[in-house]
Design a protein around this motif. Structure first.
Motif, PDB file in Angstrom:
ATOM      1  N   THR A 107       0.804  -1.226   0.000  1.00 19.27           N
ATOM      2  CA  THR A 107       0.000   0.000   0.000  1.00 19.27           C
ATOM      3  C   THR A 107       0.832   1.268   0.000  1.00 19.27           C
ATOM      4  OG1 THR A 107      -0.121  -0.124   2.430  1.00 19.27           O
ATOM      5  CG2 THR A 107      -1.895  -1.169   1.198  1.00 19.27           C
ATOM      6  N   ASP A 108       2.131   1.142  -0.134  1.00 18.46           N
ATOM      7  CA  ASP A 108       3.006   2.319  -0.127  1.00 18.46           C
ATOM      8  C   ASP A 108       3.467   2.609  -1.557  1.00 18.46           C
ATOM      9  OD1 ASP A 108       5.212   4.157   0.205  1.00 18.46           O
ATOM     10  OD2 ASP A 108       5.231   3.602   2.313  1.00 18.46           O
ATOM     11  N   ASP A 109       3.107   3.792  -2.059  1.00 18.00           N
ATOM     12  CA  ASP A 109       3.458   4.151  -3.439  1.00 18.00           C
ATOM     13  C   ASP A 109       4.957   4.331  -3.636  1.00 18.00           C
ATOM     14  OD1 ASP A 109       0.819   4.111  -4.174  1.00 18.00           O
ATOM     15  OD2 ASP A 109       0.502   6.254  -3.776  1.00 18.00           O
ATOM     16  N   ASP A 110       5.696   4.550  -2.559  1.00 19.22           N
ATOM     17  CA  ASP A 110       7.135   4.756  -2.694  1.00 19.22           C
ATOM     18  C   ASP A 110       7.912   3.450  -2.779  1.00 19.22           C
ATOM     19  OD1 ASP A 110       6.906   7.566  -2.580  1.00 19.22           O
ATOM     20  OD2 ASP A 110       6.691   7.471  -0.399  1.00 19.22           O
ATOM     21  N   ALA A 111       7.251   2.336  -2.490  1.00 16.56           N
ATOM     22  CA  ALA A 111       7.875   1.022  -2.659  1.00 16.56           C
ATOM     23  C   ALA A 111       7.505   0.484  -4.029  1.00 16.56           C
ATOM     24  CB  ALA A 111       7.416   0.074  -1.564  1.00 16.56           C
TER      25      ALA A 111
END
Length: 400
Positions: free
Chosen positions: A118-122
């Motif tokens: 759920t993390d866009d930076d991953a």
């Protein structure tokens, strides 16, 4: 005059404004956690040999790739090294001290809790990595769980039976209004009777189960008859058909066996379920090696094929000891002189803590949520004890 148009903000930090303080904090925490998880895998690898060690070292290297991702995003904003979260730090301590299947089970849960989905930076690859890591750890833990399952099953069942049955017995007898000395004697008698019954029952159960499974294991001495069979008229193919091969595959395999008799006749063994080409009776399996034939198979079993069941004596001893260890807890308040309601409350509280502990351990080893398993154990135990206590009250009132 036209009204100005506004575009939706892009996800992630703006290149011009740079990452926010919240982004930096989150990335630094991810970095610390990845480093700590890599160290846990290295600690576990130190306690393994062969392929297991290589697999754990490869997992540590994979966490290093994730570390590099966060380092690249942080750039000059890495800052001071942060501490990993509490769970990961505890895993590191356990890995250094124990390195057991418990640690692998905890790592399996840690990988399943990854926030990268759920993390866009991953990246999507990092999220996929975490899922695969969980499956790798699940596979490594499977062998340890298999070894534990027989004795562990007897231990957990024994402890829970001791806790619940003796608490119910003590509360039920105490609710009738008998003196505390009678409650204590009843609790001790329940402990001894239950522990002996559990031990005897587990011994008979496991011994019977192993005997039934052994009856389906091929007799190694039968392989000595293979070189003496008539090549043109024999029942060797029937052995394969009885263990699940199709007629064509069984006949082909029998021919292969006879074709290799001249090279090595001392290593012939009968097929077992699980060998290549052998399926459960009634199903069709492909032809393949590993069944009765020439090769390097031993006439005797190289290892305990029913290891996960445990031995009868192990199961009996574990059941006896763990039932007794559980059953003594409800009796402790009476041993120390408590009576009446205080004894009931203390016994219930002690048993509740023990039930929470056993439930949490089962949850950890099974890879499930430990809190949910602990609460389930508590609800079942307290439910049984409450019913018995109410029945004791009714019985005591009727006697009065």
């Amino acid at each position: 005059m036209t009204s100005p148009s506004f575009s939706a903000p892009a996800s992630g930090p703006s290149p011009s404004s740079g990452p926010s303080a919240a982004d930096l904090r989150r990335w630094r925490q991810y970095l610390a956690d990845e480093r700590a998880e890599a160290q846990v895998y290295r600690e576990l690898a130190q306690r393994r040999t062969g392929s297991e060690r290589a697999i754990l070292e490869a997992l540590a290297d994979a966490e290093g790739r994730h570390e590099s991702h966060w380092l690249e995003l942080l750039g000059d904003d890495v800052g001071k090294p942060r501490r990993a979260d509490v769970r990961t730090r505890l895993l590191g301590v356990f890995a250094r001290r124990f390195g057991s299947v418990f640690v692998l089970a905890l790592m399996q849960r840690a990988e399943a809790r990854s926030p990268y989905d759920t993390d866009d930076d991953a990246t999507a690859a990092m999220a996929a990595d975490e899922r695969i890591h969980g499956e790798v750890v699940r596979g490594l833990a499977a062998k340890g769980r298999s070894r534990l399952s027989g004795t562990f099953r007897a231990a957990v069942f024994g402890a829970n039976d001791g806790l619940v049955s003796n608490l119910a017995l003590v509360l039920g007898i105490g609710a009738t209004g008998v003196p505390a000395g009678v409650v204590l004697a009843t609790g001790v008698a329940g402990l001894l009777a239950g522990a002996l019954s559990m031990g005897a029952g587990e011994f008979v159960s496991v011994r019977s189960q192993r005997e039934l499974l052994a009856a389906s294991t091929p007799d190694p001495s039968a392989s000595t008859a293979v070189p003496l069979l008539d090549v043109d008229a024999n029942e060797l193919a029937l052995v394969y058909r009885a263990r699940g091969m199709s007629q064509e595959a069984a006949e082909a395999r029998a021919l292969d066996v006879f074709g290799g008799l001249t090279t090595a006749t001392s290593a012939i063994r009968l097929p077992r379920a699980g060998d290549a080409g052998i399926t459960a009776p009634g199903s069709e399996g492909p032809a393949g090696g590993g069944a009765l034939g020439t090769g390097t198979g031993s006439l005797s079993l190289a290892s305990d094929e029913h290891e996960e069941i445990g031995t009868a004596w192990q199961a009996a001893f574990s059941s006896f000891c763990f039932f007794a260890s559980g059953a003594i807890i409800p009796v402790l308040p009476y041993l120390f002189g408590l009576t009446g309601l205080p004894a009931v409350l203390v016994a219930s509280a002690l048993v509740g803590l023990a039930l929470l502990g056993t439930g949490a351990v089962v949850g950890l080893l099974s890879g499930g949520p430990p809190l949910r398993r602990a609460l389930r154990q508590l609800a079942i135990g307290y439910g049984a004890a409450a019913v018995t206590y109410l029945l004791g009250l009714l019985f005591g009132a009727s006697l009065g």
